[in-house]
Design a protein around this motif. Structure first.
Motif, PDB file in Angstrom:
ATOM      1  N   ILE A  23      42.633  52.294  45.827  1.00 26.14           N
ATOM      2  CA  ILE A  23      41.248  52.602  46.186  1.00 26.14           C
ATOM      3  C   ILE A  23      40.333  51.987  45.121  1.00 26.14           C
ATOM      4  CG2 ILE A  23      39.598  54.482  46.652  1.00 26.14           C
ATOM      5  CD1 ILE A  23      42.012  54.371  48.616  1.00 26.14           C
ATOM      6  N   LEU A  24      39.435  51.128  45.565  1.00 28.29           N
ATOM      7  CA  LEU A  24      38.613  50.379  44.616  1.00 28.29           C
ATOM      8  C   LEU A  24      37.129  50.681  44.756  1.00 28.29           C
ATOM      9  CD1 LEU A  24      40.327  46.888  45.116  1.00 28.29           C
ATOM     10  CD2 LEU A  24      40.620  48.405  43.142  1.00 28.29           C
ATOM     11  N   MET A  25      36.421  50.350  43.704  1.00 29.90           N
ATOM     12  CA  MET A  25      34.967  50.504  43.709  1.00 29.90           C
ATOM     13  C   MET A  25      34.391  49.364  42.865  1.00 29.90           C
ATOM     14  SD  MET A  25      33.268  54.033  42.633  1.00 29.90           S
ATOM     15  CE  MET A  25      31.539  54.273  42.652  1.00 29.90           C
ATOM     16  N   LEU A  26      33.237  48.836  43.248  1.00 25.86           N
ATOM     17  CA  LEU A  26      32.599  47.771  42.469  1.00 25.86           C
ATOM     18  C   LEU A  26      31.515  48.367  41.572  1.00 25.86           C
ATOM     19  CD1 LEU A  26      32.381  44.712  41.893  1.00 25.86           C
ATOM     20  CD2 LEU A  26      30.677  44.586  43.724  1.00 25.86           C
ATOM     21  N   VAL A  27      31.561  47.971  40.298  1.00 25.30           N
ATOM     22  CA  VAL A  27      30.614  48.504  39.319  1.00 25.30           C
ATOM     23  C   VAL A  27      29.794  47.377  38.691  1.00 25.30           C
ATOM     24  CG1 VAL A  27      30.385  49.785  37.140  1.00 25.30           C
ATOM     25  CG2 VAL A  27      32.180  50.423  38.763  1.00 25.30           C
ATOM     26  N   GLY A  28      28.476  47.450  38.838  1.00 27.86           N
ATOM     27  CA  GLY A  28      27.565  46.545  38.138  1.00 27.86           C
ATOM     28  C   GLY A  28      27.193  47.267  36.849  1.00 27.86           C
ATOM     29  N   HIS A  29      27.724  46.799  35.722  1.00 26.41           N
ATOM     30  CA  HIS A  29      27.590  47.535  34.465  1.00 26.41           C
ATOM     31  C   HIS A  29      26.493  46.947  33.558  1.00 26.41           C
ATOM     32  CE1 HIS A  29      28.852  50.276  31.406  1.00 26.41           C
ATOM     33  NE2 HIS A  29      29.207  49.329  30.561  1.00 26.41           N
ATOM     34  N   ASN A  88      51.372  50.349  40.219  1.00 22.24           N
ATOM     35  CA  ASN A  88      51.457  51.786  39.950  1.00 22.24           C
ATOM     36  C   ASN A  88      50.095  52.427  39.744  1.00 22.24           C
ATOM     37  OD1 ASN A  88      54.274  52.533  40.108  1.00 22.24           O
ATOM     38  ND2 ASN A  88      54.553  51.030  38.480  1.00 22.24           N
ATOM     39  N   SER A  89      49.116  51.942  40.469  1.00 25.95           N
ATOM     40  CA  SER A  89      47.775  52.501  40.354  1.00 25.95           C
ATOM     41  C   SER A  89      47.316  53.069  41.683  1.00 25.95           C
ATOM     42  CB  SER A  89      46.786  51.410  39.968  1.00 25.95           C
ATOM     43  OG  SER A  89      47.266  50.741  38.843  1.00 25.95           O
ATOM     44  N   ALA A  90      46.574  54.159  41.598  1.00 24.76           N
ATOM     45  CA  ALA A  90      46.020  54.760  42.815  1.00 24.76           C
ATOM     46  C   ALA A  90      44.603  54.246  43.052  1.00 24.76           C
ATOM     47  CB  ALA A  90      46.001  56.270  42.683  1.00 24.76           C
ATOM     48  N   GLY A  91      43.941  53.887  41.956  1.00 22.80           N
ATOM     49  CA  GLY A  91      42.562  53.444  42.091  1.00 22.80           C
ATOM     50  C   GLY A  91      42.174  52.481  40.988  1.00 22.80           C
ATOM     51  N   GLY A  92      41.055  51.812  41.203  1.00 23.24           N
ATOM     52  CA  GLY A  92      40.587  50.877  40.184  1.00 23.24           C
ATOM     53  C   GLY A  92      39.095  50.633  40.289  1.00 23.24           C
ATOM     54  N   TRP A  95      39.161  38.866  41.161  1.00 24.37           N
ATOM     55  CA  TRP A  95      39.792  40.136  40.761  1.00 24.37           C
ATOM     56  C   TRP A  95      40.251  40.908  41.987  1.00 24.37           C
ATOM     57  CZ3 TRP A  95      41.826  41.205  36.363  1.00 24.37           C
ATOM     58  CH2 TRP A  95      41.314  40.614  35.197  1.00 24.37           C
ATOM     59  N   HIS A  96      39.411  40.910  43.000  1.00 24.80           N
ATOM     60  CA  HIS A  96      39.741  41.636  44.216  1.00 24.80           C
ATOM     61  C   HIS A  96      40.962  41.017  44.895  1.00 24.80           C
ATOM     62  CE1 HIS A  96      39.295  42.994  48.444  1.00 24.80           C
ATOM     63  NE2 HIS A  96      39.027  44.123  47.840  1.00 24.80           N
ATOM     64  N   LYS A  97      40.993  39.695  44.922  1.00 27.75           N
ATOM     65  CA  LYS A  97      42.107  38.973  45.529  1.00 27.75           C
ATOM     66  C   LYS A  97      43.398  39.282  44.767  1.00 27.75           C
ATOM     67  CE  LYS A  97      40.836  34.671  46.763  1.00 27.75           C
ATOM     68  NZ  LYS A  97      40.744  33.222  46.439  1.00 27.75           N
ATOM     69  N   GLU A  98      43.264  39.236  43.459  1.00 31.93           N
ATOM     70  CA  GLU A  98      44.403  39.480  42.569  1.00 31.93           C
ATOM     71  C   GLU A  98      44.999  40.882  42.795  1.00 31.93           C
ATOM     72  OE1 GLU A  98      45.379  37.321  40.149  1.00 31.93           O
ATOM     73  OE2 GLU A  98      46.632  38.603  38.892  1.00 31.93           O
ATOM     74  N   LEU A 117      35.071  57.687  42.517  1.00 29.67           N
ATOM     75  CA  LEU A 117      36.366  57.023  42.725  1.00 29.67           C
ATOM     76  C   LEU A 117      37.478  58.069  42.892  1.00 29.67           C
ATOM     77  CD1 LEU A 117      38.006  54.313  42.780  1.00 29.67           C
ATOM     78  CD2 LEU A 117      38.461  54.742  40.356  1.00 29.67           C
ATOM     79  N   SER A 118      37.483  59.069  42.024  1.00 28.14           N
ATOM     80  CA  SER A 118      38.524  60.104  42.083  1.00 28.14           C
ATOM     81  C   SER A 118      38.475  60.865  43.401  1.00 28.14           C
ATOM     82  CB  SER A 118      38.363  61.090  40.927  1.00 28.14           C
ATOM     83  OG  SER A 118      38.280  60.387  39.719  1.00 28.14           O
ATOM     84  N   SER A 119      37.275  61.151  43.864  1.00 29.96           N
ATOM     85  CA  SER A 119      37.136  61.854  45.145  1.00 29.96           C
ATOM     86  C   SER A 119      37.650  60.984  46.287  1.00 29.96           C
ATOM     87  CB  SER A 119      35.677  62.227  45.410  1.00 29.96           C
ATOM     88  OG  SER A 119      35.237  63.108  44.406  1.00 29.96           O
ATOM     89  N   ALA A 120      37.385  59.687  46.212  1.00 34.47           N
ATOM     90  CA  ALA A 120      37.857  58.783  47.267  1.00 34.47           C
ATOM     91  C   ALA A 120      39.388  58.719  47.273  1.00 34.47           C
ATOM     92  CB  ALA A 120      37.254  57.394  47.073  1.00 34.47           C
TER      93      ALA A 120
END
Ligand code: GDP
Ligand code: MG
Length: 216
Positions: free
Chosen positions: A117-123, A81-85, A103-106, A167-170
């Motif tokens: 819609i996903l994005m990778l973040v180096g935090h 139930n997610s549109a993005g992550g 995580w991506h596989k999961e 992410l929201s724009s994507a």
């Protein structure tokens, strides 16, 4: 306020424990940074509003996990139930970087038949001295997964707004292009106009019509 949004996007935070997922959300939604933030217990919700284009207001609803990160497995409905992550790793924690593919596989396995819609973040980009993952490595991994890459810091408030807005724009673009569809049985994207109508049907509350209707 509630009725004034046109869309609601549900967004999940993925990544190993302690990479800074809750801190990113706290910075974005409350503009604070807490050094000794409590470990998330249960599921925490965070909300922020964002005008994705002039006249189109989106309610971003964030779901923050509750320590199940350790098992790298969250409930199926959490993903579905997610549109993005955001898949988050800590640039000073090599093993969190090595978990990214898992995580991506999961998420990819669980989200079917929907798309997320996903994005990778180096935090924790403020920890330059302790960096064990180079920016190039982050970019390369993101490219191999077909994701955009961004480096953020909740501590110095670097790129936090940018990450969530990108992410929201994507997600919005994916809706416009038909890559994501509004569906009654799916909570990833909700339509504000429909919600306003529901309220009108049950009780006489004044609702402001959205300036731009959404496709539902
Ligand atoms: P989570 O388990 O992924 O939700 O991670 P938390 O948000 O609970 O953060 C774990 C630890 O990392 C806490 O001590 C935070 O204060 C710290 N932290 C979070 N973001 C940053 C950051 O941008 N820079 C630094 N230096 N520490 C951070
Ligand atoms: Mg947390």
């Amino acid at each position: 306020m509630e009725s004034l949004w046109h869309y609601q996007f549900r967004i999940i935070m993925l990544g190993d424990s302690t990479v800074g997922k809750s801190s990113l959300l706290k910075r974005y939604t409350e503009d604070v940074f807490i050094s000794f933030i409590n470990q998330t217990v249960g599921v925490d919700f965070y909300v922020q509003f964002f005008e994705v284009e002039p006249g189109v207001k989106v309610k971003l609803q964030f779901w923050d996990t509750a320590g199940q990160e350790r098992f790298r497995s969250v409930t199926r409905s959490y993903y579905r139930n997610s549109a993005g992550g955001l898949i988050v790793f800590d640039i000073s924690n090599r093993s969190s970087f090595e978990s990214v593919r898992e995580w991506h596989k999961e998420v990819s396995a669980h989200v079917q038949p929907h798309k997320v819609i996903l994005m990778l973040v180096g935090h924790k980009s403020d920890l330059e001295e302790e960096r064990t993952v180079t920016r190039e490595e982050g970019e390369k991994l993101a490219a191999s997964l077909g994701l955009p890459y961004i480096e953020t810091s909740a501590k110095t408030n670097s790129n936090v707004v940018e990450a969530f807005q990108q992410l929201s724009s994507a997600i919005y673009q994916a809706l416009q292009s038909g890559e994501l569809h509004l569906r009654k049985d799916w909570d990833g994207v909700k339509c504000g106009a429909a919600r306003a109508q529901e309220l009108n049907d049950t009780q006489p509350v004044p609702v402001e019509e959205p300036t731009k209707s959404c496709a539902c």
